[in-house]
Design a protein around this motif. Sequence first.
Motif, short mmCIF file in Angstrom:
data_model
loop_
_atom_site.label_atom_id
_atom_site.label_comp_id
_atom_site.label_asym_id
_atom_site.label_seq_id
_atom_site.Cartn_x
_atom_site.Cartn_y
_atom_site.Cartn_z
N THR A 1 -59.54 -1.80 50.83
CA THR A 1 -59.48 -3.17 51.34
C THR A 1 -60.70 -3.49 52.20
O THR A 1 -61.21 -2.65 52.93
CB THR A 1 -58.22 -3.39 52.19
OG1 THR A 1 -58.23 -2.42 53.24
CG2 THR A 1 -56.96 -3.21 51.37
N LEU A 2 -61.15 -4.77 52.07
CA LEU A 2 -62.24 -5.32 52.88
C LEU A 2 -63.47 -4.42 52.97
O LEU A 2 -64.00 -4.19 54.06
CB LEU A 2 -61.72 -5.69 54.29
CG LEU A 2 -60.66 -6.79 54.32
CD1 LEU A 2 -60.17 -7.03 55.73
CD2 LEU A 2 -61.18 -8.09 53.73
N GLN B 1 -58.89 -8.55 51.10
CA GLN B 1 -57.86 -7.91 51.94
C GLN B 1 -56.86 -7.07 51.13
O GLN B 1 -56.17 -6.23 51.69
CB GLN B 1 -57.13 -8.96 52.78
CG GLN B 1 -56.19 -9.89 52.02
CD GLN B 1 -56.94 -11.03 51.33
OE1 GLN B 1 -58.17 -11.07 51.28
NE2 GLN B 1 -56.17 -11.98 50.80
N TYR C 1 -60.11 -14.01 56.99
CA TYR C 1 -60.76 -12.72 57.23
C TYR C 1 -62.24 -12.85 57.53
O TYR C 1 -62.92 -11.83 57.66
CB TYR C 1 -60.55 -11.81 56.01
CG TYR C 1 -59.09 -11.61 55.70
CD1 TYR C 1 -58.35 -10.65 56.38
CD2 TYR C 1 -58.45 -12.42 54.77
CE1 TYR C 1 -57.01 -10.49 56.13
CE2 TYR C 1 -57.10 -12.26 54.52
CZ TYR C 1 -56.39 -11.30 55.20
OH TYR C 1 -55.06 -11.14 54.96
#
Lengths: 280, 325
Positions: free
Chosen positions: A52-53, A66, A242
């Motif tokens: 993730t990310l 995300q 985000y």
Amino acid sequence: MTAAANTLPARTIRIPAPTVLAAVVVVLFVIAAIFPSLLAPYDAFHVDLGETLRPPSFAHPFGTDQSGRDVLSRVVSGAGASLLIGLGATAVAAALAVVLGVAAGLGGRLLGGGVNRLIETLFAFPVLVLALLLITVFGPGVSTLVIAVGVANAPGYARIVRGQVLSVRRSEYVEAAHATGHSPARVLLRHILPNALRPLVVAGSLGIGQAIVWASGLAFLGLGVAPPSAEWGALLNDGRTYVTVAWWVEVLPGAVIVLVALALTALGRAMQRRFGKESG
Amino acid sequence: MTTVAEHSLRARGTRTRRILGRAVSAVIVLWACATLIFFVQILMPGDRATLLLNQVSGEVRTRTAAELAPINRQYGFDQPILVQYLRYLGQLLHGDLGTSYQLARPTTEIILGQLWPTVSLMLAALLIAWVLALAVTLATAGRGRFRSATGSGIETIAAALPQYWLGILLLLVFSLALKWFPAEGDLGPRGLVLPALTLAIPIAGFLAQLMRDEFTRALSQPFVVTARTRGLRERQVRAGHVLRHSVLPAVSLSGWAVGALLSGAVIVETVYARPGIGQVLVQAAITRDIPLVSGIVLVIAATYIIANLLVDLAYVRIDPRITTS
């Protein structure tokens, strides 16, 4: 220089480099829209919670989001929906513009005047604001988005059609068509409309990029298509949460939208120059 | 034969008539806007009283006639459409823009409370846009192919930048990375810099594109040659003589610019989480608070119409040719 190049006719059109670049971007955009699997490195909906990310890297040029999904693949897979929204909104705007523009240009004092007022009234609303009103009243969703952006853009096109109809109806060939006994409907369909529509086609091709930008903007505000979709506006709205920890989920899809919009506009301008000034 | 005095008197007469005519047609367009907004609301699919009840209670279900009746009576939904319309116009004439479903407060009060942050943002952005556009035009227009092409490239890109993307870029670079400006929530002058820049840059691009065309055209006019033969320096020719010719068309675009500022403020306020009318409008649209959205949209349309009227009138004053034509 080869012999073949030397024998090319002298009137070969030299296409400026920015136009070529714009054409390449548009072609890539259309390929992404029709055959996303050709350009997307991964499955756009494949969730990988261990990844993730992640910032941009060789494996993921646009990083991951995300849920660990590849952002580039999501951008590619969203191209189709965005192109359809842009085309749809422009088609709605153009269709409305033809009806309004012809009525305003050919209608008598009452109908023509009334429609003229309606066009001017729609002009009093900034595009985004009118679209917001329509989405509020009719509820969010893809079709509302398309119709809202289309209606909000219609008055600009309607003015073009009206102006063109007004100038064409007084031209000699329309008078000649009337004089030779053609019915008004035939004159309208065969003589007035085709000539009135040419500048609309150019304006519309300029407008597709703008329509995509408006639709993404509305989605950015949270008034577009629901999240699971990878449509570009939805990507932006998703990434907003985000952006402070992972700039790439927002900035890179946004950059693609800007690039495509610029390319479509540049290509539209080039067409405008090529196909005469009357649409200016 | 008419004397000069008679002639100027007549000119003033046509001018007054012209101003009155413009004002009357602005009022008519405003009324048409209100009418349009009213009928768009009527076209809403589904039952308005049900939507209202569901919004206030936060649940989605079908309502019984007993539940709906008091709401229909309170808001007049049970009246014929013509009666509702006249009632709506009557309220507007009294400065009543309706009452928000969600916040249960008059729309007028909500707008007045949020007016200043939005107006200050728009004014700052308009100022910045003009300064940027003038600077780019003066520095690059008609100064050799390379500089002109660079200038016009910058303008084209600036005009195409969507504010939602530009805003986030500026926020990331100047606020989060460099920490020059506060990220959000600062209503002082320092907090205004990035939002105003975001709002201004695309508009500056449009203004500069227009000014560049006029500037280049004016540079080849005879009066420029005259000015040069009188021994004026290049800077004096540009700033004193040519600029005046290129500013006028851009001024006529100010009405459009106000529309762009209003649209842009909606997005910029959301990007920077700034309080203001745009932020309220977006929240109201998301919650489908129809009276609040309609009220704000009408105020925005009115602002746009008044701005265009003022530009028209200013134009009549600046350019005397218009009165006679």
